[in-house]
Write an enzyme that holds these catalytic residues in place. Structure first.
Site, PDB file in Angstrom:
ATOM      1  N   GLN A  78       0.656  -1.290   0.342  1.00 54.01           N
ATOM      2  CA  GLN A  78      -0.194  -0.492   0.160  1.00 54.01           C
ATOM      3  C   GLN A  78       1.240   1.150   0.070  1.00 54.01           C
ATOM      4  O   GLN A  78       1.402   2.256   0.878  1.00 54.01           O
ATOM      5  CB  GLN A  78      -1.165  -0.231   1.074  1.00 54.01           C
ATOM      6  CG  GLN A  78      -1.995   1.077   0.815  1.00 54.01           C
ATOM      7  CD  GLN A  78      -3.302   1.030   2.212  1.00 54.01           C
ATOM      8  OE1 GLN A  78      -3.569   0.072   2.892  1.00 54.01           O
ATOM      9  NE2 GLN A  78      -3.665   1.597   1.881  1.00 54.01           N
ATOM     10  N   PHE A  79       1.043   1.992  -1.042  1.00 61.15           N
ATOM     11  CA  PHE A  79       1.724   3.117  -1.361  1.00 61.15           C
ATOM     12  C   PHE A  79       1.319   4.015  -1.125  1.00 61.15           C
ATOM     13  O   PHE A  79       2.050   5.203  -0.099  1.00 61.15           O
ATOM     14  CB  PHE A  79       2.133   3.233  -3.095  1.00 61.15           C
ATOM     15  CG  PHE A  79       1.129   3.886  -3.910  1.00 61.15           C
ATOM     16  CD1 PHE A  79       1.275   5.372  -4.021  1.00 61.15           C
ATOM     17  CD2 PHE A  79       0.041   2.754  -3.752  1.00 61.15           C
ATOM     18  CE1 PHE A  79      -0.135   5.482  -4.481  1.00 61.15           C
ATOM     19  CE2 PHE A  79      -0.775   3.074  -5.497  1.00 61.15           C
ATOM     20  CZ  PHE A  79      -0.706   5.182  -4.957  1.00 61.15           C
ATOM     21  N   THR A  80       0.017   4.350  -0.622  1.00 64.90           N
ATOM     22  CA  THR A  80      -0.649   5.496   0.035  1.00 64.90           C
ATOM     23  C   THR A  80      -0.299   5.658   1.206  1.00 64.90           C
ATOM     24  O   THR A  80      -0.502   6.193   1.868  1.00 64.90           O
ATOM     25  CB  THR A  80      -1.906   5.121   0.206  1.00 64.90           C
ATOM     26  OG1 THR A  80      -2.476   4.192   0.547  1.00 64.90           O
ATOM     27  CG2 THR A  80      -2.352   5.239  -1.413  1.00 64.90           C
TER      28      THR A  80
END
Length: 150
Positions: A78-80
């Protein structure tokens, strides 16, 4: 490396109406990777997650780990998690590592967690549009950032 760890009664990951991961009691780990993450971050974070004493013992006290209960885990990239929100209303993801860096680190993290738990760890699919479903137990949610170890 940043992780959001959720103690779950159950969790699953679905991609295009197909369930690709499903667990009962255990941990859902959302994992964000930055460019300067290293093998040291992987080793430290994996050990920390595997040994976190956030499951209840026979007295109802959070005193046992995922290893102790022989629980399962799902790791989802999850890059966010590395969103910068200081300026304006549109998050910037400039700190998140690009796939050529993050995919090998993500895969290495999953392998290390499997070694630490001595069991298979389920995953989502890197870069896919995933639907993550969970029943947070407690609720217990812990955020760990390897850049803030001390």
């Amino acid at each position: 490396m940043k992780a959001v760890i959720q103690r779950v009664s159950k969790a699953s990951v679905t991609i295009e109406n197909e369930t690709v991961a499903s667990i009962s009691q255990g941990l859902l780990v959302l994992l964000g990777i930055v460019t300067d993450d290293t093998q040291e971050d992987i080793l430290w974070l994996s050990k920390k997650i595997a040994n976190l004493r956030i499951f209840e013992d026979e007295y109802g006290v959070m005193n046992t780990s995922l290893i102790n209960i022989k629980g399962d885990a799902i790791v989802v990239s999850q890059f966010t998690l590395h969103a910068a929100t200081k300026k304006g209303n549109r998050p910037s993801y400039i700190k998140a590592a690009k796939p050529d860096i993050s995919i090998p680190l993500y895969e290495a993290f999953v392998s290390q967690l499997e070694a630490d738990l001595e069991r298979k760890v389920q995953t989502g699919k890197f870069g896919a549009d995933m639907k993550v479903e969970l029943l947070n137990d407690g609720p217990v949610t812990i955020i760990i950032d390897t850049k803030n170890k001390e």
